[in-house]
Design a protein around this motif. Structure first.
Motif, mmCIF file in Angstrom:
data_model
loop_
_atom_site.group_PDB
_atom_site.id
_atom_site.type_symbol
_atom_site.label_atom_id
_atom_site.label_comp_id
_atom_site.label_asym_id
_atom_site.label_seq_id
_atom_site.Cartn_x
_atom_site.Cartn_y
_atom_site.Cartn_z
ATOM 1 N N MET A 1 0.836 -1.197 0.000
ATOM 2 C CA MET A 1 0.000 0.000 0.000
ATOM 3 C C MET A 1 0.867 1.241 0.000
ATOM 4 S SD MET A 1 -2.688 1.260 2.865
ATOM 5 C CE MET A 1 -1.412 2.001 3.836
ATOM 6 N N THR A 2 0.478 2.226 -0.811
ATOM 7 C CA THR A 2 1.223 3.480 -0.854
ATOM 8 C C THR A 2 0.422 4.558 -0.158
ATOM 9 O OG1 THR A 2 2.256 2.854 -2.927
ATOM 10 C CG2 THR A 2 2.307 5.163 -2.373
ATOM 11 N N VAL A 3 0.984 5.168 0.872
ATOM 12 C CA VAL A 3 0.267 6.212 1.601
ATOM 13 C C VAL A 3 0.550 7.578 1.008
ATOM 14 C CG1 VAL A 3 -0.459 6.746 3.900
ATOM 15 C CG2 VAL A 3 1.099 4.912 3.560
ATOM 16 N N THR A 4 1.741 7.744 0.441
ATOM 17 C CA THR A 4 2.119 8.991 -0.204
ATOM 18 C C THR A 4 2.612 8.659 -1.598
ATOM 19 O OG1 THR A 4 4.328 8.801 0.693
ATOM 20 C CG2 THR A 4 2.769 10.101 1.965
ATOM 21 N N ASP A 5 2.848 9.669 -2.405
ATOM 22 C CA ASP A 5 3.365 9.438 -3.751
ATOM 23 C C ASP A 5 4.839 9.120 -3.656
ATOM 24 O OD1 ASP A 5 1.294 12.124 -4.942
ATOM 25 O OD2 ASP A 5 0.903 9.983 -4.878
ATOM 26 N N THR A 6 5.197 7.853 -3.797
ATOM 27 C CA THR A 6 6.578 7.417 -3.638
ATOM 28 C C THR A 6 7.418 7.888 -4.816
ATOM 29 O OG1 THR A 6 5.746 5.479 -2.512
ATOM 30 C CG2 THR A 6 8.028 5.399 -3.253
ATOM 31 N N LEU A 7 8.612 8.390 -4.545
ATOM 32 C CA LEU A 7 9.494 8.853 -5.595
ATOM 33 C C LEU A 7 10.149 7.665 -6.290
ATOM 34 C CD1 LEU A 7 11.274 11.765 -3.735
ATOM 35 C CD2 LEU A 7 9.419 11.934 -5.363
ATOM 36 N N PRO A 8 10.378 7.770 -7.623
ATOM 37 C CA PRO A 8 11.046 6.670 -8.317
ATOM 38 C C PRO A 8 12.495 6.564 -7.911
ATOM 39 C CG PRO A 8 10.786 8.558 -9.775
ATOM 40 C CD PRO A 8 10.042 8.884 -8.504
ATOM 41 N N ALA A 9 13.036 5.352 -8.022
ATOM 42 C CA ALA A 9 14.443 5.152 -7.696
ATOM 43 C C ALA A 9 15.313 5.891 -8.696
ATOM 44 C CB ALA A 9 14.768 3.656 -7.743
ATOM 45 N N ALA A 180 3.682 16.246 1.509
ATOM 46 C CA ALA A 180 5.042 15.859 1.121
ATOM 47 C C ALA A 180 6.003 15.979 2.295
ATOM 48 C CB ALA A 180 5.521 16.744 -0.024
ATOM 49 N N LEU A 181 5.599 16.716 3.344
ATOM 50 C CA LEU A 181 6.476 17.013 4.479
ATOM 51 C C LEU A 181 5.732 16.726 5.776
ATOM 52 C CD1 LEU A 181 9.113 18.346 5.616
ATOM 53 C CD2 LEU A 181 7.915 20.541 5.443
ATOM 54 N N LEU A 182 6.358 15.915 6.644
ATOM 55 C CA LEU A 182 5.808 15.635 7.969
ATOM 56 C C LEU A 182 6.737 16.241 9.012
ATOM 57 C CD1 LEU A 182 3.570 13.999 9.541
ATOM 58 C CD2 LEU A 182 5.293 12.228 9.806
ATOM 59 N N LEU A 183 6.197 17.106 9.880
ATOM 60 C CA LEU A 183 6.957 17.756 10.946
ATOM 61 C C LEU A 183 6.470 17.221 12.281
ATOM 62 C CD1 LEU A 183 6.816 21.456 9.665
ATOM 63 C CD2 LEU A 183 8.594 19.743 9.235
ATOM 64 N N ASN A 207 8.995 7.358 5.864
ATOM 65 C CA ASN A 207 10.068 7.947 5.083
ATOM 66 C C ASN A 207 10.399 7.087 3.864
ATOM 67 O OD1 ASN A 207 13.492 8.302 5.128
ATOM 68 N ND2 ASN A 207 12.189 10.074 4.841
ATOM 69 N N ARG A 208 10.466 5.781 4.060
ATOM 70 C CA ARG A 208 10.728 4.878 2.929
ATOM 71 C C ARG A 208 9.623 4.957 1.883
ATOM 72 N NH1 ARG A 208 12.162 1.079 7.036
ATOM 73 N NH2 ARG A 208 10.150 0.032 6.749
ATOM 74 N N ASP A 209 8.395 5.255 2.321
ATOM 75 C CA ASP A 209 7.266 5.304 1.399
ATOM 76 C C ASP A 209 7.089 6.667 0.738
ATOM 77 O OD1 ASP A 209 6.705 2.672 1.814
ATOM 78 O OD2 ASP A 209 5.071 3.006 3.228
ATOM 79 N N GLY A 210 8.023 7.592 0.981
ATOM 80 C CA GLY A 210 8.032 8.817 0.184
ATOM 81 C C GLY A 210 7.738 10.116 0.889
ATOM 82 N N THR A 211 7.686 10.140 2.219
ATOM 83 C CA THR A 211 7.416 11.381 2.957
ATOM 84 C C THR A 211 8.701 11.903 3.576
ATOM 85 O OG1 THR A 211 5.195 10.585 3.504
ATOM 86 C CG2 THR A 211 6.032 12.423 4.796
ATOM 87 N N ALA A 212 8.989 13.177 3.372
ATOM 88 C CA ALA A 212 10.100 13.815 4.077
ATOM 89 C C ALA A 212 9.694 14.010 5.540
ATOM 90 C CB ALA A 212 10.442 15.158 3.448
ATOM 91 N N VAL A 213 10.551 13.594 6.452
ATOM 92 C CA VAL A 213 10.245 13.632 7.889
ATOM 93 C C VAL A 213 11.281 14.485 8.600
ATOM 94 C CG1 VAL A 213 9.998 12.264 10.000
ATOM 95 C CG2 VAL A 213 9.184 11.337 7.819
ATOM 96 N N VAL A 214 10.810 15.460 9.369
ATOM 97 C CA VAL A 214 11.688 16.291 10.203
ATOM 98 C C VAL A 214 11.161 16.233 11.628
ATOM 99 C CG1 VAL A 214 12.661 18.575 10.612
ATOM 100 C CG2 VAL A 214 12.170 17.839 8.266
#
Length: 243
Positions: A1-9, A180-183, A207-214
């Protein structure tokens, strides 16, 4: 399942992606009577898509102030904060509210769930604010609760959930509009060690599924799980590894 739009390798000749966050020589001053508190003093950093960053330092060093600037909750006194190419300091209040709703997810030390709503209804709230249709909200909320391991608890209210379960609901709610960003500000601060470790694992998966995490944290385990750790002191970044 993809929760966010995963970036291509990326391929061997792929261009470096544009930062999702650019903070350029940012200052944040607060008047306190006849004095001025210099919360941030010339901070610069970049956050890449799919980055995983921990911001650490002693209390009062400016960590949460920096997070608020990146979350378009506050504006710099001087300098510039760009989020997905948009100048956060130039946004009007209504524009900033709409931008936060659709582009940024927030997780806090205290979960801030609505006590009278079920887990699913809490996750649906940001989507309702964004005008998402009822059936789509319900389906997305179930998908997210499954993702965080709480599919069987969707009808439970916060008072019927453990602290770790409430934080999982809060994380699912933060992802509702596919930011795209989780704070996250001290997201494990109210949790025991075992439950905190579960939340750390969940952040890794996000993070692996495509979300930037800070994350802003005093939790050494949470900081160690990040790809990069930024150290702050007295309103400045004192060490910052390259991306």
């Amino acid at each position: 399942m993809t929760v966010t739009d995963t970036l291509p390798a990326p391929g061997p000749n792929a261009r470096k992606p544009e930062p999702i966050v650019r903070v350029r020589d940012a200052y944040r001053d607060y008047p306190m009577g006849k004095e001025t508190v210099h919360a941030l003093r010339g901070v610069s950093l970049e956050i890449a898509p799919c980055d995983n960053v921990a911001i650490v330092g002693p209390s009062g060093c400016g960590k949460s102030t920096l997070l608020n600037l990146m979350g378009v909750v506050d504006r710099p006194s001087r300098g510039q904060v760009l989020i997905e190419g948009r100048d956060a300091g130039a946004m009007r209040d209504r524009e900033a509210t709409e931008f936060r709703l659709r582009h940024i997810g927030f997780v806090f030390q205290r979960f801030y769930l609505m006590a009278m709503l079920t887990a699913r209804e809490n996750v649906e709230l940001p989507m309702a604010e964004a005008g998402v249709a009822s059936a789509e909200r319900a389906a997305r909320a179930r998908e997210l609760l499954d993702y965080v391991g709480l599919g069987a608890r969707e009808r439970h209210r916060p008072g019927e959930l453990s602290g770790g379960e409430q934080q999982r609901v809060a994380i699912a709610r933060a992802l509702a509009n596919r930011p795209a960003l989780l704070l996250a500000d001290e997201p494990t601060g109210e949790l025991d060690v075992r439950t905190g470790a579960e939340i750390i694992d969940l952040f890794r998966r996000l993070n692996r599924d495509g979300t930037a995490v800070v994350v802003v944290t005093h939790d050494a385990e949470l900081a160690a799980a990040a790809w990069r750790t930024i150290h702050m002191r007295d309103g400045q970044i004192v060490s910052q590894p390259a991306r």
